[in-house]
Design an enzyme around this catalytic site. Structure first.
Site, mmCIF file in Angstrom:
data_model
loop_
_atom_site.group_PDB
_atom_site.id
_atom_site.type_symbol
_atom_site.label_atom_id
_atom_site.label_comp_id
_atom_site.label_asym_id
_atom_site.label_seq_id
_atom_site.Cartn_x
_atom_site.Cartn_y
_atom_site.Cartn_z
ATOM 1 N N CYS A 109 0.833 -1.202 0.000
ATOM 2 C CA CYS A 109 0.000 0.000 0.000
ATOM 3 C C CYS A 109 0.876 1.264 0.000
ATOM 4 C CB CYS A 109 -0.994 -0.028 1.160
ATOM 5 S SG CYS A 109 -2.353 1.158 0.959
ATOM 6 N N HIS A 213 -3.655 -5.270 0.316
ATOM 7 C CA HIS A 213 -3.157 -5.626 1.642
ATOM 8 C C HIS A 213 -3.151 -7.138 1.835
ATOM 9 C CE1 HIS A 213 -2.683 -1.735 3.740
ATOM 10 N NE2 HIS A 213 -3.596 -1.304 2.869
ATOM 11 N N GLU A 215 -1.386 -8.896 3.797
ATOM 12 C CA GLU A 215 -1.234 -9.299 5.206
ATOM 13 C C GLU A 215 -2.575 -9.539 5.879
ATOM 14 O OE1 GLU A 215 -2.041 -4.926 5.541
ATOM 15 O OE2 GLU A 215 -0.980 -6.239 4.139
#
Length: 244
Positions: A109, A213, A215
């Site tokens: 990001c 994202h 994660e």
């Protein structure tokens, strides 16, 4: 022994104090992939940058504040409301020093945006304000692990080698994006409206950035862990070369 991965931190103003913090899912995903995460706070001391880079085997540039448009020669438009010039300056130095060491770097990001800007690229300050006919990219009420839109992955890329597919469903939480791409990078993924979603360095072995994202997806959508696993593998190789 697990490789050590340094993760940059968000600067939050709470209770009249500045806090260095991070979404736990960054650390969890690094750990799940076989790495040991450590958090890198904002310390305005160049010697400490070298100390951190001497300690870690890979660098993860995390999300957070908007990057100041002044960093790429523009004045901010009204949609830019949350910046940290101190973080911009510190992470730029950290990133460029890691590049010089040929250290594995993963940008997520804001991280991919910093990677591009630090090497001469620019950003869209706000997608909705500056990109005609853009699709949705920042559904703020959406759960972070929900898939939201597709990205198209270039076959001649590290992302394709990792995911082994040309189309990927991802989440999305950003209002800025890469605009002019630095000549040190090539584009490896785009959304259907043409927004750049992935880049990789043309020379360094593993310098990869993604706009979504991953994660937040590794638990519910385990195939996204592959990105972290390859990153950790590259960190292991880097550590072994450093010790020779």
């Amino acid at each position: 022994m697990r490789p050590i991965i340094g993760i940059t931190t968000l600067c939050e103003n709470r209770d009249n104090k500045v806090h260095s913090s991070i979404n736990y899912n960054y650390a969890r995903s690094v750990n799940m992939a076989g790495g040991t995460p450590i958090l890198i706070p904002l310390i305005q001391n160049d010697e400490d940058i070298d100390n951190y880079l001497d300690t870690v085997n890979g660098l993860l540039l995390s999300g957070g504040e908007d990057i100041s448009p002044l960093l790429y020669g523009e004045s901010p438009i009204k949609e830019v409301t949350y910046i940290s010039p101190d973080r911009d300056e510190y992470e730029k130095k950290l990133y460029l020093k890691a590049l010089d060491r040929n250290m594995p770097i993963l940008g997520i990001c804001r991280g991919v945006q910093l990677m591009n800007v630090a090497l001469g690229g620019t950003l869209y300050q706000d997608i909705n304000a500056q990109v005609e006919n853009a699709n949705g990219h920042s559904p703020m009420t959406n759960l972070t692990y929900n898939l939201y839109h597709t990205v198209n992955i270039e076959k001649d890329s590290k992302l394709f080698n990792i995911f082994r597919q040309e189309e990927l469903h991802v989440n999305s939480f950003h209002h800025q994006a890469v605009n002019t791409v630095s000549d040190k990078f090539k584009v490896t993924a785009t959304s259907p409206d043409g927004i750049i979603e992935g880049i990789e360095h043309l020379k360094n072995k593993f310098v990869v950035g993604v706009q979504w994202h991953p994660e937040d997806l590794t638990v519910k959508h385990p195939h996204f862990l592959k990105l972290f696993e390859v990153f950790i593998c590259e960190a292991l190789k880097y550590r072994s070369l450093e010790r020779k």
